[in-house]
Design a protein around this motif. Structure first.
Motif, mmCIF file in Angstrom:
data_model
loop_
_atom_site.group_PDB
_atom_site.id
_atom_site.type_symbol
_atom_site.label_atom_id
_atom_site.label_comp_id
_atom_site.label_asym_id
_atom_site.label_seq_id
_atom_site.Cartn_x
_atom_site.Cartn_y
_atom_site.Cartn_z
ATOM 1 N N THR A 183 0.810 -1.256 -0.043
ATOM 2 C CA THR A 183 0.027 -0.173 -0.025
ATOM 3 C C THR A 183 0.699 1.290 -0.130
ATOM 4 O OG1 THR A 183 -1.636 0.976 1.016
ATOM 5 C CG2 THR A 183 -0.143 0.055 2.522
ATOM 6 N N SER A 184 0.180 2.374 -0.358
ATOM 7 C CA SER A 184 0.859 3.634 -0.220
ATOM 8 C C SER A 184 0.016 4.722 0.199
ATOM 9 C CB SER A 184 1.297 4.132 -1.732
ATOM 10 O OG SER A 184 0.084 4.636 -2.534
ATOM 11 N N PRO A 185 0.268 5.868 0.810
ATOM 12 C CA PRO A 185 -0.645 6.801 1.181
ATOM 13 C C PRO A 185 -1.737 7.231 0.434
ATOM 14 C CG PRO A 185 1.575 7.324 1.705
ATOM 15 C CD PRO A 185 1.792 6.539 0.676
ATOM 16 N N VAL A 186 -1.589 6.930 -1.000
ATOM 17 C CA VAL A 186 -2.598 7.610 -1.878
ATOM 18 C C VAL A 186 -3.463 6.440 -2.472
ATOM 19 C CG1 VAL A 186 -1.305 9.467 -2.724
ATOM 20 C CG2 VAL A 186 -1.132 7.270 -3.895
ATOM 21 N N ARG A 187 -3.375 5.175 -1.781
ATOM 22 C CA ARG A 187 -4.376 4.354 -2.443
ATOM 23 C C ARG A 187 -5.820 4.505 -2.040
ATOM 24 N NH1 ARG A 187 -1.910 -0.802 -3.237
ATOM 25 N NH2 ARG A 187 -0.085 -0.177 -4.887
ATOM 26 N N PRO A 188 -6.308 5.136 -0.811
ATOM 27 C CA PRO A 188 -7.885 5.360 -0.867
ATOM 28 C C PRO A 188 -8.240 6.214 -1.954
ATOM 29 C CG PRO A 188 -6.669 5.632 1.407
ATOM 30 C CD PRO A 188 -5.581 5.485 0.387
ATOM 31 N N ARG A 228 -8.527 -4.863 -7.713
ATOM 32 C CA ARG A 228 -7.755 -5.894 -6.723
ATOM 33 C C ARG A 228 -6.699 -5.393 -6.111
ATOM 34 N NH1 ARG A 228 -10.126 -9.344 -10.295
ATOM 35 N NH2 ARG A 228 -8.335 -9.730 -11.676
ATOM 36 N N LEU A 229 -5.547 -4.599 -6.740
ATOM 37 C CA LEU A 229 -4.417 -4.175 -6.602
ATOM 38 C C LEU A 229 -4.397 -2.794 -5.654
ATOM 39 C CD1 LEU A 229 -2.251 -4.543 -9.730
ATOM 40 C CD2 LEU A 229 -1.910 -5.671 -7.372
ATOM 41 N N VAL A 230 -5.461 -1.992 -5.892
ATOM 42 C CA VAL A 230 -5.437 -0.754 -5.252
ATOM 43 C C VAL A 230 -6.715 -0.519 -4.255
ATOM 44 C CG1 VAL A 230 -4.352 0.687 -7.115
ATOM 45 C CG2 VAL A 230 -6.930 0.523 -6.728
ATOM 46 N N GLY A 231 -7.235 -1.440 -4.124
ATOM 47 C CA GLY A 231 -8.443 -1.685 -3.028
ATOM 48 C C GLY A 231 -9.794 -1.375 -3.701
ATOM 49 N N ARG A 232 -10.849 -1.729 -3.052
ATOM 50 C CA ARG A 232 -12.136 -1.134 -3.585
ATOM 51 C C ARG A 232 -12.781 -0.069 -2.694
ATOM 52 N NH1 ARG A 232 -16.437 -2.814 -6.846
ATOM 53 N NH2 ARG A 232 -18.646 -2.846 -5.988
ATOM 54 N N ASP A 233 -13.393 0.764 -3.116
ATOM 55 C CA ASP A 233 -14.051 1.964 -2.509
ATOM 56 C C ASP A 233 -15.044 1.573 -1.781
ATOM 57 O OD1 ASP A 233 -14.120 4.530 -1.557
ATOM 58 O OD2 ASP A 233 -15.934 4.855 -3.285
ATOM 59 N N ALA A 273 2.301 17.206 -0.646
ATOM 60 C CA ALA A 273 3.663 16.741 -0.436
ATOM 61 C C ALA A 273 3.758 15.077 -0.250
ATOM 62 C CB ALA A 273 3.883 17.174 1.205
ATOM 63 N N PRO A 274 3.812 14.750 -1.588
ATOM 64 C CA PRO A 274 3.673 13.364 -1.947
ATOM 65 C C PRO A 274 5.051 12.659 -1.511
ATOM 66 C CG PRO A 274 4.055 14.522 -3.992
ATOM 67 C CD PRO A 274 3.705 15.406 -2.932
ATOM 68 N N THR A 275 4.914 11.264 -1.105
ATOM 69 C CA THR A 275 5.946 10.556 -1.122
ATOM 70 C C THR A 275 6.504 9.984 -2.616
ATOM 71 O OG1 THR A 275 5.000 8.657 -0.558
ATOM 72 C CG2 THR A 275 5.124 9.983 1.354
ATOM 73 N N THR A 276 7.873 9.272 -2.534
ATOM 74 C CA THR A 276 8.235 8.711 -3.573
ATOM 75 C C THR A 276 7.379 7.252 -3.983
ATOM 76 O OG1 THR A 276 9.726 7.511 -2.230
ATOM 77 C CG2 THR A 276 10.694 9.333 -3.384
ATOM 78 N N GLU A 277 6.899 6.707 -2.743
ATOM 79 C CA GLU A 277 5.913 5.642 -3.038
ATOM 80 C C GLU A 277 4.447 6.235 -3.738
ATOM 81 O OE1 GLU A 277 8.976 4.850 0.081
ATOM 82 O OE2 GLU A 277 7.337 6.404 -0.285
ATOM 83 N N SER A 278 3.976 7.341 -2.974
ATOM 84 C CA SER A 278 2.770 7.662 -3.486
ATOM 85 C C SER A 278 2.950 8.028 -5.135
ATOM 86 C CB SER A 278 2.409 9.119 -2.928
ATOM 87 O OG SER A 278 2.171 8.623 -1.591
ATOM 88 N N LEU A 279 4.087 8.838 -5.372
ATOM 89 C CA LEU A 279 4.017 9.185 -6.701
ATOM 90 C C LEU A 279 4.184 8.186 -7.672
ATOM 91 C CD1 LEU A 279 5.904 12.544 -7.665
ATOM 92 C CD2 LEU A 279 6.069 10.632 -9.340
ATOM 93 N N ASP A 280 5.077 7.157 -7.250
ATOM 94 C CA ASP A 280 5.235 5.912 -8.044
ATOM 95 C C ASP A 280 3.745 5.230 -8.350
ATOM 96 O OD1 ASP A 280 7.294 3.848 -9.347
ATOM 97 O OD2 ASP A 280 6.205 2.763 -7.888
ATOM 98 N N ASP A 281 3.184 5.183 -7.268
ATOM 99 C CA ASP A 281 1.865 4.512 -7.200
ATOM 100 C C ASP A 281 0.826 5.328 -8.224
ATOM 101 O OD1 ASP A 281 0.961 1.999 -6.152
ATOM 102 O OD2 ASP A 281 -0.206 3.052 -4.656
ATOM 103 N N VAL A 282 0.919 6.626 -8.308
ATOM 104 C CA VAL A 282 0.026 7.139 -9.013
ATOM 105 C C VAL A 282 0.557 7.023 -10.837
ATOM 106 C CG1 VAL A 282 -0.942 9.283 -9.754
ATOM 107 C CG2 VAL A 282 -0.844 8.834 -7.286
ATOM 108 N N ALA A 283 1.584 7.132 -10.749
ATOM 109 C CA ALA A 283 2.323 7.030 -12.164
ATOM 110 C C ALA A 283 1.779 5.758 -12.930
ATOM 111 C CB ALA A 283 3.683 7.124 -12.294
ATOM 112 N N ARG A 284 1.888 4.775 -11.918
ATOM 113 C CA ARG A 284 1.666 3.264 -12.485
ATOM 114 C C ARG A 284 0.263 3.232 -12.691
ATOM 115 N NH1 ARG A 284 6.169 -0.105 -12.170
ATOM 116 N NH2 ARG A 284 7.931 0.979 -11.155
ATOM 117 N N TRP A 285 -0.807 3.752 -11.938
ATOM 118 C CA TRP A 285 -1.879 3.489 -11.817
ATOM 119 C C TRP A 285 -2.526 4.489 -13.160
ATOM 120 C CZ3 TRP A 285 -5.830 7.552 -12.304
ATOM 121 C CH2 TRP A 285 -7.049 7.063 -11.978
ATOM 122 N N VAL A 286 -1.973 5.413 -13.304
ATOM 123 C CA VAL A 286 -2.017 6.175 -14.788
ATOM 124 C C VAL A 286 -1.699 5.154 -15.973
ATOM 125 C CG1 VAL A 286 -1.371 8.143 -16.175
ATOM 126 C CG2 VAL A 286 -1.844 8.741 -14.010
#
Length: 311
Positions: A183-188, A228-233, A273-286
């Motif tokens: 998980t990363s801080p932006v998963r929700p 399944r990877l990022v979670g269900r709202d 103020a994103p973390t590197t994990e957050s930014l990586d997560d968002v880029a892969r989600w895109v």
């Protein structure tokens, strides 16, 4: 001789120069110097050259130049083969990324020679085989990722969209670039954007037939995998569609609409103020959303979710 006042062998005495005459000579010399100076000749020492003005650096200049140089290295090493067609498509997308980023720099006053002379973090190489190319595309330099977290909001959003395109290009060539299972801080926030897409394509599939239904089911499968990877709202059952969907035509429109809107507002997801994990997560989600759009038949874009940046 009588009356001759001179005596042989005696010293002749000249009368002294008067003070008035001495002043005249000095004054005449000053007038001569003034005349020479008036002719444009400088008699004093040359002045030092004026300081060269210091150029004001563009926002996040070093970071954007680094990304441009890495794109340059990849494009120079791009395989010459024309097949598969995705090679040509991916090259075109990366070329557009470079064009827009260079335009952003030059519009901010960065000289072209400073952009092209900057070192690249990517290793130098000749023409790459496809397997090595997709590996390079999938390995986003950690230095870029870290620098992007502290960049201005505009640069963060622009580069995150660009990273998503690079990851999507890598996966089109066979790499695995899905968001990590951790998980990363932006998963929700990613879950809030993914589950409505799943619901929308369940509706699209139900209202479609033939080729369109097959496309809808393929896209739905991709989106469910992402969910399944990022979670269900938690509010997965409470969405309303943007317009009624009662036939195949409106189903096509719904699929186009939700995918094109999906990655809008990346800045809101990343936060201040994103973390590197957050930014990586968002880029892969895109990237995953772009690949779902591929399955649905939409043409890929260089900067998904954004208005076309100025070149």
């Amino acid at each position: 001789m009588d009356g001759d006042t001179r005596a042989h062998g005696s010293r002749v005495h000249l009368p002294p120069v008067s003070t008035t005459r001495r002043l005249f000579l000095v004054g005449g010399g000053a007038a001569l110097l003034g005349a020479v100076a008036g002719c444009g000749l400088r008699l004093d020492l040359p002045q030092p050259p004026p300081p060269v003005p210091t150029r004001r650096r563009a926002p996040d200049e070093a970071l954007v130049i680094g990304v441009v140089r890495d794109l340059d290295a990849l494009l120079r090493a791009w395989p010459a083969a024309s097949k598969p067609a995705v090679l040509k498509q991916s090259r075109s997308l990366l070329t557009e990324l470079r064009t827009v980023l260079v335009g952003r720099l030059t519009n901010e006053g960065v000289p072209t020679e400073e952009i092209t002379s900057a070192p690249s973090t990517a290793p130098a190489a000749g023409k790459l085989p496809v397997g090595e190319l997709r590996k390079r595309l999938a390995d986003l330099p950690s230095a870029h990722l870290e620098a992007t977290t502290s960049a201005t909001a505009e640069t963060r959003e622009l580069l995150t969209a660009a990273y998503g395109t690079i990851f999507a290009s890598a996966e089109r060539l066979g790499a695995e670039t899905a968001p990590a299972a951790e998980t990363s801080p932006v998963r929700p926030q990613l879950a809030e954007r993914t589950s409505p897409l799943v619901y929308a394509f369940e509706v699209v599939a139900a209202q479609s037939s033939g080729t369109q239904r097959r496309q809808a089911l393929g896209t739905l499968e991709r989106l469910r995998g992402l969910e399944r990877l990022v979670g269900r709202d938690d509010a997965a059952s409470g969405w309303s569609l943007p317009f009624p969907v009662t036939d195949q035509r409106s189903a096509r429109r719904l699929g186009d609409t939700v995918l094109q809107r999906a990655v809008g507002g990346l800045g809101e997801v990343l936060g201040a103020a994103p973390t590197t994990e957050s930014l990586d997560d968002v880029a892969r989600w895109v990237a995953a959303i772009q690949l779902a759009a591929d399955t649905w038949g939409l043409a890929p874009v260089a900067f998904p979710g954004m208005e076309q940046p100025d070149r």
